[in-house]
Design an enzyme around this catalytic site. Sequence first.
Site, PDB file in Angstrom:
ATOM      1  N   CYS A 156       3.322 -16.226  -5.473  1.00 19.41           N
ATOM      2  CA  CYS A 156       2.846 -15.727  -4.188  1.00 19.41           C
ATOM      3  C   CYS A 156       2.259 -14.272  -4.499  1.00 19.41           C
ATOM      4  O   CYS A 156       1.412 -13.799  -4.043  1.00 19.41           O
ATOM      5  CB  CYS A 156       3.790 -15.182  -3.264  1.00 19.41           C
ATOM      6  SG  CYS A 156       4.085 -16.484  -2.109  1.00 19.41           S
TER       7      CYS A 156
HETATM    8  C1  LIG Z   1      12.792 -19.748   6.640  1.00 15.14           C
HETATM    9  C2  LIG Z   1      12.847 -18.851   7.789  1.00 15.14           C
HETATM   10  C3  LIG Z   1      11.668 -19.074   8.749  1.00 15.14           C
HETATM   11  C4  LIG Z   1      14.045 -19.524   8.574  1.00 15.14           C
HETATM   12  O1  LIG Z   1      14.180 -18.647   9.638  1.00 15.14           O
HETATM   13  P1  LIG Z   1      15.698 -18.329   9.960  1.00 15.14           P
HETATM   14  O2  LIG Z   1      16.352 -17.713   8.905  1.00 15.14           O
HETATM   15  O3  LIG Z   1      15.696 -17.700  11.244  1.00 15.14           O
HETATM   16  O4  LIG Z   1      16.420 -19.891  10.354  1.00 15.14           O
HETATM   17  P2  LIG Z   1      17.299 -20.663   9.642  1.00 15.14           P
HETATM   18  O5  LIG Z   1      17.038 -21.404   8.500  1.00 15.14           O
HETATM   19  O6  LIG Z   1      18.742 -19.928   9.202  1.00 15.14           O
HETATM   20  O7  LIG Z   1      17.708 -21.710  10.774  1.00 15.14           O
HETATM   21  C5  LIG Z   1      18.487 -21.264  12.040  1.00 15.14           C
HETATM   22  C6  LIG Z   1      18.827 -22.385  12.702  1.00 15.14           C
HETATM   23  O8  LIG Z   1      17.588 -23.087  13.039  1.00 15.14           O
HETATM   24  C7  LIG Z   1      17.688 -24.621  12.673  1.00 15.14           C
HETATM   25  N1  LIG Z   1      16.436 -24.929  12.361  1.00 15.14           N
HETATM   26  C8  LIG Z   1      15.609 -24.855  10.909  1.00 15.14           C
HETATM   27  N2  LIG Z   1      14.477 -25.103  11.059  1.00 15.14           N
HETATM   28  C9  LIG Z   1      14.359 -25.717  12.032  1.00 15.14           C
HETATM   29  C10 LIG Z   1      13.155 -26.334  12.851  1.00 15.14           C
HETATM   30  N3  LIG Z   1      11.942 -26.648  12.449  1.00 15.14           N
HETATM   31  N4  LIG Z   1      13.104 -26.710  14.288  1.00 15.14           N
HETATM   32  C11 LIG Z   1      14.337 -26.207  14.817  1.00 15.14           C
HETATM   33  N5  LIG Z   1      15.503 -25.784  14.358  1.00 15.14           N
HETATM   34  C12 LIG Z   1      15.447 -25.412  13.140  1.00 15.14           C
HETATM   35  C13 LIG Z   1      18.673 -24.487  11.505  1.00 15.14           C
HETATM   36  O9  LIG Z   1      19.092 -25.801  11.153  1.00 15.14           O
HETATM   37  C14 LIG Z   1      19.558 -23.368  11.981  1.00 15.14           C
HETATM   38  O10 LIG Z   1      20.503 -23.851  12.726  1.00 15.14           O
HETATM   39  P3  LIG Z   1      22.080 -23.452  12.748  1.00 15.14           P
HETATM   40  O11 LIG Z   1      22.054 -22.194  13.419  1.00 15.14           O
HETATM   41  O12 LIG Z   1      22.568 -24.582  13.885  1.00 15.14           O
HETATM   42  O13 LIG Z   1      22.511 -23.565  11.330  1.00 15.14           O
HETATM   43  C15 LIG Z   1      13.462 -17.477   7.364  1.00 15.14           C
HETATM   44  O14 LIG Z   1      14.309 -17.200   6.930  1.00 15.14           O
HETATM   45  C16 LIG Z   1      12.234 -16.937   6.476  1.00 15.14           C
HETATM   46  O15 LIG Z   1      10.932 -16.881   6.657  1.00 15.14           O
HETATM   47  N6  LIG Z   1      12.435 -16.301   5.365  1.00 15.14           N
HETATM   48  C17 LIG Z   1      11.461 -15.604   4.364  1.00 15.14           C
HETATM   49  C18 LIG Z   1      10.872 -16.894   3.742  1.00 15.14           C
HETATM   50  C19 LIG Z   1       9.819 -16.282   2.525  1.00 15.14           C
HETATM   51  O16 LIG Z   1       9.514 -15.002   2.785  1.00 15.14           O
HETATM   52  N7  LIG Z   1       9.905 -17.089   1.853  1.00 15.14           N
HETATM   53  C20 LIG Z   1       8.995 -16.648   0.995  1.00 15.14           C
HETATM   54  C21 LIG Z   1       8.313 -18.143   0.673  1.00 15.14           C
HETATM   55  S1  LIG Z   1       7.624 -18.404  -0.810  1.00 15.14           S
HETATM   56  C22 LIG Z   1       6.089 -18.090  -0.891  1.00 15.14           C
HETATM   57  O17 LIG Z   1       5.584 -16.967   0.007  1.00 15.14           O
HETATM   58  C23 LIG Z   1       5.272 -18.446  -1.586  1.00 15.14           C
HETATM   59  C24 LIG Z   1       5.402 -18.163  -3.038  1.00 15.14           C
HETATM   60  O18 LIG Z   1       6.307 -17.516  -3.597  1.00 15.14           O
HETATM   61  O19 LIG Z   1       4.903 -18.939  -4.161  1.00 15.14           O
END
Ligand SMILES: CC(C)(COP(=O)(O)OP(=O)(O)OC[C@H]1O[C@@H](n2cnc3c(N)ncnc32)[C@H](O)[C@@H]1OP(=O)(O)O)[C@@H](O)C(=O)NCCC(=O)NCCSC(=O)CC(=O)O
Length: 374
Positions: A156
Site C-alpha cells: 500500500c
Molecule cells: C476489515 C474491517 C472492515 C472489518 O470491520 P470490523 O472490524 O468492524 O468487522 P469484523 O471483521 O470484526 O466483523 C464484525 C462482525 O461482522 C461480521 N461480518 C464480517 N464480514 C461481514 C460481511 N461482509 N457482511 C456481514 N457481516 C460481516 C463478522 O463475522 C463479525 O461478526 P461477529 O461479531 O458475530 O463475530 C476493518 O477491520 C478494517 O477495515 N480494518 C482495517 C483494514 C485495513 O486498513 N487494512 C489494510 C488493508 S491492506 C491494504 O490497504 C493494501 C496493502 O497493504 O497492500
Amino acid sequence: MTQVVITGTGVFTPENVITNEELVTAFNTYADNFNEKNAAAIDAGEINAVPHSSPEFIKKASGIEQRYVLNKTGVLDPDIMHPVLRAREESELSQMAEMAVAAAKVALQKAGKTASEIDAVICAASNHERAYPAIAIEVQEALEIKGFAFDMNVACSSATFGIQAARDMIRGGSARSILIVNPEICSAHLEWRDRDCHFIFGDVCTAMILERADLALSDSRFEIIDTRCVTEFSNNIRNDAGFLRRTREGHMQDRRDMLFRQEGRKVFREVVPLVSALITEHLEANDLSADQLSRLWLHQANKTMNDFIGSKVLGRTPEKHEQPNILQNYANTSSAGSIIAFSQHSDDLNSGDLGVICSFGAGYSAGSIIVKRL
Ligand SMILES: CC(C)(COP(=O)(O)OP(=O)(O)OC[C@H]1O[C@@H](n2cnc3c(N)ncnc32)[C@H](O)[C@@H]1OP(=O)(O)O)[C@@H](O)C(=O)NCCC(=O)NCCSC(=O)CC(=O)O
C-alpha cells in the site's frame, strides 16, 4: 538543495462499477450454492457454512459504496468469483502497462511535459503481473521515454515510497524528471469468496510527474517539503503467492494463503497509532504544526480508520474538505488511494497551502509526504 515538485497527476479509472448490492447478491448466491453442495460436511461439523454478506455491513464497517474493476462478469459469477482477463500476446501491451500509459498521458499533459523530457519511470505497485521484464520498462518503451525504469513494491505504500525514491534521485542528479505509475489490479489478489474482505478492493491506476522546480511549466506545482518512510514487520496483512510456490508441496492448489488476507481488527488497532505518530513527528521535525495543514490525503482503506487518524493528527474532528475520502467510490486501491485523493482534491488549494499525502498498509509500511502548493 534541489527543489523538487509534483507537477501533474493522472488517474485511469476502469469502466466497470460493482455496487455493494451487486457484490452481495453474487456473494450470497455463491454462499447458498456452497452450503447446498457441502450440506453433509457442514451438518457433520467438518466444514463451516459460508454466512451471508450484507451491503449495510460493508458500508458501516468500511465506508465503501462501490468499486471499479477491470472485469465484472467473472467477479459477479457465483461459479467463478474472480476477474477473468484475456491473456495477452508478447507483442501487446501488458494489462498493467496499458493502465499505466493511460494514467501517464493525463499526468504528462497536466505537467505540460512531453515524454522526451522525462528521464526515468518507476512502476510502484502492490503486485506486478510478471516477474520480468519490468512493467516500468514496458511503459518507458510505450511512451518513448529515454533513460531508465524499474518496478518496486512496498504494498500500500508503494506510491509514497516511490515519491521518496524519485525525489532523492532528482536531488542526487540521476534524473531531472520522473514518471511514477501505480497500476493496482487489486481485484486479482482479493478472495471474493471470503465474506470478511470480499468488499475491500478495487482497480485503478494513478500517475505522477516529479521534476526539478526550475524546469516545471505547470501552474499546479506542489513542492515536496520532506518525505518520511517507515516499516515495521507484521504478518497481519499477508499474501504468500510467490515464485517458490511450485517448489512447495501442495502450494499450487487453490489456497487461501495465496491471496490477500488480513487480521482487519489488529491492523486497525496497530496502524492507527503508527500512522498518527508518523505524521505528527514528521511535521515536528519540519517545524510545522498540524494547524498549519490545509489538507490530509490519507490512504483509502477504511473511513473510520481515516476519521481516527485525522482526529488524532489535527486534535479535532477534521472538516470533510480537510480530509477528502475517495474510498466510497473506489474502495481500497492500495498504493493508488492517497494519490487519487490528492489528484482529485488539490486544485482548490492556494499558494503556500500545506498538506500531507500519507499511505499505510502491508509490511507494515507507511509513508508521509509533506507538500506545499507553490
Ligand atoms: C476489515 C474491517 C472492515 C472489518 O470491520 P470490523 O472490524 O468492524 O468487522 P469484523 O471483521 O470484526 O466483523 C464484525 C462482525 O461482522 C461480521 N461480518 C464480517 N464480514 C461481514 C460481511 N461482509 N457482511 C456481514 N457481516 C460481516 C463478522 O463475522 C463479525 O461478526 P461477529 O461479531 O458475530 O463475530 C476493518 O477491520 C478494517 O477495515 N480494518 C482495517 C483494514 C485495513 O486498513 N487494512 C489494510 C488493508 S491492506 C491494504 O490497504 C493494501 C496493502 O497493504 O497492500
